[in-house]
Design a protein around this motif. Structure first.
Motif, PDB file in Angstrom:
ATOM      1  N   ASN A 169       0.855  -1.184   0.000  1.00  0.00           N
ATOM      2  CA  ASN A 169       0.000   0.000   0.000  1.00  0.00           C
ATOM      3  C   ASN A 169       0.896   1.240   0.000  1.00  0.00           C
ATOM      4  O   ASN A 169       2.131   1.135  -0.016  1.00  0.00           O
ATOM      5  N   GLU A 170       0.258   2.425   0.006  1.00  0.00           N
ATOM      6  CA  GLU A 170       1.064   3.647  -0.141  1.00  0.00           C
ATOM      7  C   GLU A 170       2.014   3.887   1.027  1.00  0.00           C
ATOM      8  O   GLU A 170       3.184   4.214   0.794  1.00  0.00           O
ATOM      9  N   TYR A 173       4.969   1.805   0.347  1.00  0.00           N
ATOM     10  CA  TYR A 173       5.908   2.400  -0.608  1.00  0.00           C
ATOM     11  C   TYR A 173       6.786   3.446   0.088  1.00  0.00           C
ATOM     12  O   TYR A 173       7.994   3.514  -0.114  1.00  0.00           O
TER      13      TYR A 173
ATOM     14  N   ASP B 297      -5.783   4.386   2.981  1.00  0.00           N
ATOM     15  CA  ASP B 297      -4.542   5.160   3.131  1.00  0.00           C
ATOM     16  C   ASP B 297      -4.785   6.668   3.074  1.00  0.00           C
ATOM     17  O   ASP B 297      -3.946   7.455   3.494  1.00  0.00           O
ATOM     18  N   HIS B 298      -5.924   7.048   2.495  1.00  0.00           N
ATOM     19  CA  HIS B 298      -6.190   8.484   2.296  1.00  0.00           C
ATOM     20  C   HIS B 298      -7.257   9.009   3.261  1.00  0.00           C
ATOM     21  O   HIS B 298      -7.744  10.123   3.070  1.00  0.00           O
ATOM     22  N   PRO B 334      -7.002   4.303  -5.721  1.00  0.00           N
ATOM     23  CA  PRO B 334      -5.709   4.054  -5.060  1.00  0.00           C
ATOM     24  C   PRO B 334      -4.553   4.533  -5.929  1.00  0.00           C
ATOM     25  O   PRO B 334      -4.720   4.766  -7.126  1.00  0.00           O
ATOM     26  N   ALA B 335      -3.400   4.639  -5.336  1.00  0.00           N
ATOM     27  CA  ALA B 335      -2.233   5.164  -6.060  1.00  0.00           C
ATOM     28  C   ALA B 335      -1.874   4.289  -7.253  1.00  0.00           C
ATOM     29  O   ALA B 335      -1.376   4.777  -8.257  1.00  0.00           O
ATOM     30  N   HIS B 336      -2.156   2.978  -7.140  1.00  0.00           N
ATOM     31  CA  HIS B 336      -1.813   2.103  -8.266  1.00  0.00           C
ATOM     32  C   HIS B 336      -2.838   2.180  -9.392  1.00  0.00           C
ATOM     33  O   HIS B 336      -2.718   1.485 -10.391  1.00  0.00           O
ATOM     34  N   VAL B 354      -2.509  11.118  -3.117  1.00  0.00           N
ATOM     35  CA  VAL B 354      -1.567  10.113  -2.621  1.00  0.00           C
ATOM     36  C   VAL B 354      -1.401  10.297  -1.123  1.00  0.00           C
ATOM     37  O   VAL B 354      -1.700  11.370  -0.588  1.00  0.00           O
ATOM     38  N   TRP B 355      -0.956   9.262  -0.491  1.00  0.00           N
ATOM     39  CA  TRP B 355      -0.743   9.294   0.958  1.00  0.00           C
ATOM     40  C   TRP B 355       0.254  10.402   1.307  1.00  0.00           C
ATOM     41  O   TRP B 355       1.270  10.562   0.632  1.00  0.00           O
TER      42      TRP B 355
END
Lengths: 306, 652
Positions: A169-170, A173, B297-298, B334-336, B354-355
């Motif tokens: 996940n972010e 990363y 994540d966000h 998501p970022a991906h 993004v995070w």
């Protein structure tokens, strides 16, 4: 305590710090004076640039860069080359700086009140010339090691990211990026720390072979990791901290006219001087650590001799 | 068994009951309406769908054939027009050419038309399907089909077409597809083109373009009733309102979504979403439910999304018109899957972040506001995005700038970090005026035929900049009146660019006392249809003493080929100011003044009304310029060079 002692040692060697700072400033002036004239000529009679005085104006800045970047580009290119010139100059100054630090310490480490007189400019230059070739080789070797290590870690990260890239996940990363930076940064700082100790050992033993000097430095740092690497990390942190402080000040500094611009310039130069001081302080600390370790080993050796 | 009973009970209570309505009366012509059942198979990334399209011939012509978009076929192989134009790369996203699973397609498995006559059986149209390439003749492009009919559809006649289709989703590309367990499903069903009625004696015709790398869409309004079946642990969001839900025995669930008076339908599904709900209250009454589907994540940025959405809702309501829909869904990819970010569908938009995005970098807010404004310019004002992309993207970009700058500060709305600041409208202007050649080509034209590589700049940023220039010339109140009128007259219809220009020409000359002539066509000829570049320069100021007075001359140059009326502000040494006017047509203009005080400085276009001027810095001339800014930046440059020297010296 070690750091404090070396701080005073550096302070006593302020002439040497001054010479290095002046060399940095003189190179800086090679950019300052032409850039002032260029900017003055390029901004011409326009009023709009006053918007850049008190703060930042994106449109004014971007319009300027669009129409005048050609005039700025040679200055930036000159700055790039000056960096290289200063690197060579710093290698050149190393011998003189170590001589000055050596003279500021005692003839014998245990009787630190006895000091040689401050090093003269002539002696300083003479030491610079004498030690320049060996330190240049040492820098080349250090650089090679850093490049190899960085490439190795990047390769490892790439290999890890391949299979795991799809499940991270972010924050994952980000964590890998931070760990990667640490895996590159900390060993690079270690290599630089070893190089500092190698320089001092090469100076004291008049060792000409850079590889041999690096090896001795490596052994010394490894055997005294807390004193050597620990102190070096602390000094790096102090430098980073002051850099952040500067960025914070610059972001809010009101440059409303000439007096405040002058004040900003003085602040900038104080910061640059501080960085030169920090660099010499790092060498002085290394020198002190070597002295201390020598004393300790001599003290341990004395009963056996008796 | 319990599942069957539950399904039966649900069917009694609403699932197959007559549809509830969202609006008490239709807002749009509802020309093309769809009832769709679709099932997502996450293992194969496939959609199995069945749809019934109800279409009414809106023209006065008998329609002899039908045309449909099969957008997903743009990703069928590397030979589609989309792939040829994009080279397999769009907005930084690359399709993996070696991975068959990265591609996508759609096939129609059956097609049957019902003409609506009682007792008449449906007619199988499948054998008649022909792929056509009306834009470029590329025989490998399968994004448009033509279906000749055995019997023409008469004016006003309504037909229905039943279709079975199967689609394979691409790995997120051009906003649609899958990435891991995230799905953003847009342009996914066979969609009928727009039959445009003829004018005067010319017959009507289908407007059904191929899918191009730099084009979006064009569709008729209608109602959608869509039943979506996904694994039951997936959270789903879609255009419109969720009406009912049943859990199936096989571990899936089926949700029924309903939307009215919209031009498209998109949906998303993912097990990872965190749902955040909020409400915006209309000043005129009623509420808009805002539903965020956030990545875990966000989650810390949910409030930023909500604040931006509410700011946009309030601003557009006040300055353009009412957002009539009861809800808005915001999807956070998501970022991906950032290829799915920043896309607009009716009542359903995708944002993108993004995070760890710093608060001083307002890209989150920017994208939410931009995509929401599309609810007006694309959805309610359903212009043709293939042919006049500027009409939706440019207007949206312009309002994005206005909302961002008003909400977060005019010179720091996008970035405000460590003393570096950038506003939104000025960033749009910069993207246009700072390209190598601002005269690269006109904004007007089919999107796939615009100047190579400059689609975005021309349709988004240049249009936003000339709209801001129009606002500067006419004033904000008149600009808002024009935009409100445009919205009021054309909402839930298909406006063309000329319709907007007609409104400007109707209102602007009268309201400005014909200051700019009897129409404003001269403006559009330069900024929309032409490629003229605007650059006024205050070239020189001179003072000559004549007895007790000064004779001052102020010379202004028109350096560009665009001609705009401009003002010149003159400041005298006694502090007085004088505003001069110039039609800006000749190449140079010298003003001569006789005053008791000498001129200190002069500035052309002092209020930056002509926002598309490519160089603001040459707009002013001061007789005694300060060298302090040069000193400040010379000191900064020197400082960084000194630092650079020291960074290199760490090796020693």
């Amino acid at each position: 305590m070690q750091l404090l002692r070396s701080f005073w040692l550096t302070f006593r060697s302020r002439r040497v710090v001054g010479w290095q700072y002046v060399s940095n400033l003189l190179l800086g002036l090679l950019v300052l004076l032409p850039s002032f004239s260029t900017l003055q000529a390029e901004t011409g009679q326009s009023l709009e640039y006053m918007n850049l005085l008190e703060g930042f104006d994106y449109s004014v800045f971007e319009d300027f860069m669009q129409h005048h970047a050609g005039a700025i580009r040679p200055l930036v290119a000159a700055g790039r080359w000056l960096g290289l010139a200063y690197l060579v100059l710093t290698v050149f100054f190393t011998g003189g700086t170590l001589l000055a630090l050596h003279n500021q310490t005692a003839f014998h480490p245990r009787t630190s009140s006895l000091r040689k007189p401050a090093v003269s400019f002539g002696a300083f230059l003479s030491a610079c010339v004498h030690y320049f070739p060996r330190y240049l080789r040492l820098v080349a070797f250090t650089l090679l090691l850093i490049i190899l290590w960085t490439a190795f870690i990047l390769l490892i990260i790439a290999l890890i990211m391949g299979p795991f890239g799809d499940v991270l996940n972010e924050p994952g990363y980000a964590l890998i990026a931070v760990v990667g930076l640490l895996l590159i940064g900390l060993p690079v700082l270690f290599i630089l720390c070893v190089a500092d100790y190698a320089r001092i050992l090469m100076f004291r033993q008049d060792e000409r072979r850079a590889l041999r000097g690096f090896e001795q430095g490596w052994r010394f740092v490894r055997q005294n990791i807390r004193l050597t690497y620990g102190n070096a990390l602390l000094l790096w942190l102090i430098g980073a901290f002051f850099f952040l402080i500067y960025l914070g000040i610059e972001a809010v500094f009101p440059t409303t006219g000439w007096p405040t611009i002058l004040l900003l310039f003085i602040l900038q130069q104080a910061f640059v001087w501080g960085r030169v001081f920090l660099k010499v302080w790092k060498l002085a600390t290394a020198s002190q650590v070597i002295d201390r370790v020598d004393i300790a080993s001599e003290t341990r050796a004395q009963p056996a001799q008796a | 068994m319990r599942g069957c009973i539950l399904a039966f009970l649900l069917s009694l209570t609403g699932f197959v009951a007559p549809a509830q309505t969202i609006f008490p009366r239709p807002l749009s012509p509802r020309t093309a309406s769809y009832r769709i059942q679709v099932k997502l198979d996450p293992a194969t990334k496939r959609l199995d769908g069945r749809q019934t399209l109800t279409w009414r011939n809106p023209s006065n012509d008998p329609v002899q054939e039908l045309r449909f978009h099969l957008y997903l076929n743009a990703f069928r192989n590397l030979n589609s027009t989309f792939m040829r134009e994009s080279g397999g790369q769009l907005r930084g996203d690359y399709i993996d050419k070696d991975d068959r699973n990265a591609f996508g397609w759609i096939d129609i498995r059956s097609m049957q038309i019902n003409y609506g006559s009682a007792g008449r059986p449906g007619e199988n149209l499948k054998p008649r399907i022909q792929f056509i390439q009306p834009d470029d003749g590329n025989p490998d492009d399968r994004t448009v089909i033509r279906v000749p009919l055995s019997e023409p559809i008469q004016p006003g006649q309504t037909i229905s077409i039943d279709m079975d289709f199967r689609a394979k989703l691409p790995e997120i590309f051009a906003r649609t597809g899958f990435s891991r367990d995230f799905y953003l499903i847009g342009q996914w069903f066979p969609k009928i083109g727009v039959y445009e009625p003829g004018k005067n004696t010319s017959p009507g015709q289908w407007n059904c373009h191929q899918f191009h790398a730099h084009s979006e869409f064009y569709a008729d309004f209608g109602n959608y009733d869509v039943s979506i079946t996904t694994p039951s642990d997936y959270l789903t969001g879609a255009t419109g309102l969720l009406r009912s839900e049943i859990r199936n025995k096989n571990g899936t669930r089926t949700q029924r979504w309903q939307a009215e008076d919209v031009v498209d339908f998109a949906w998303t599904a993912s097990p990872a979403y965190r749902e955040v709900n909020d409400v915006w209250r209309r000043p005129s009454g009623g509420t808009v439910a805002i539903r965020l589907l956030m990545q875990p994540d966000h989650a810390a940025q949910a409030q930023r999304h909500l604040e931006a959405a509410k700011a946009a809702l309030a601003y557009m309501h006040k300055h353009v018109g009412r957002y009539p829909y009861p809800n808005l869904t915001i999807v956070d990819p998501p970022a991906h899957a950032l290829g799915a970010a920043g896309m607009e569908y009716p009542t359903f938009i995708t944002a993108g972040t993004v995070w760890g995005m710093p608060r001083g970098v307002r890209l989150v807010e920017q994208v939410v506001i931009h995509e929401f404004v599309h609810q007006y310019f694309m959805q309610m004002l359903a212009s043709n995005e293939f042919e006049e992309a500027w009409l939706d993207e440019g207007f949206t970009q312009y309002f994005q700038g206005r909302i961002m700058d008003e909400t977060y500060g005019p010179r720091s709305s996008v970035i405000d970090l460590f003393g570096y600041r950038m506003g939104d409208l000025e960033s749009s202007r910069s993207a246009y005026v700072h390209i190598d050649n601002p005269a690269i080509g006109p904004v007007y034209g089919n999107t796939w035929q615009l100047a190579e590589g400059h689609y975005g700049m021309l349709t988004y940023q240049k249009t936003a900049t000339w709209l801001r220039t129009l606002e500067g010339l006419l004033g904000r109140p008149l600009m808002d009146e024009i935009l409100r009128t445009y919205f009021r007259r054309w909402q839930f219809r298909h406006p063309r660019g000329q319709d907007f220009i007609n409104i400007v020409n109707e209102l602007a000359p009268r309201r400005t006392a014909y200051r700019y002539g009897s129409d404003i066509n001269w403006f559009f000829e330069q900024v929309l249809y032409g490629d003229q570049v605007c650059d006024y320069e205050l070239y020189e100021v001179r003072n000559t003493r004549k007895g007790s007075e000064y004779r001052s001359t102020i010379t202004v140059y028109r350096r560009g080929d665009a001609r705009m009326p401009v003002e010149v502000l003159v400041r005298f040494s006694d502090g007085k100011e004088l505003l001069l006017h110039w039609d800006g047509r000749s190449r140079t203009r010298t003003f001569t003044l006789q005053q008791s005080a000498e001129v200190v400085w002069a500035r052309v276009d002092p209020k930056q009304k002509i926002y598309m001027d490519i160089n603001f810095n040459n707009n002013s001339y001061v007789l005694s310029p300060s060298s302090a800014p040069a000193a400040k930046y010379a000191a900064k440059l020197t400082f960084w060079v000194q630092n650079w020297m020291q960074w290199l010296a760490v090796l020693v």
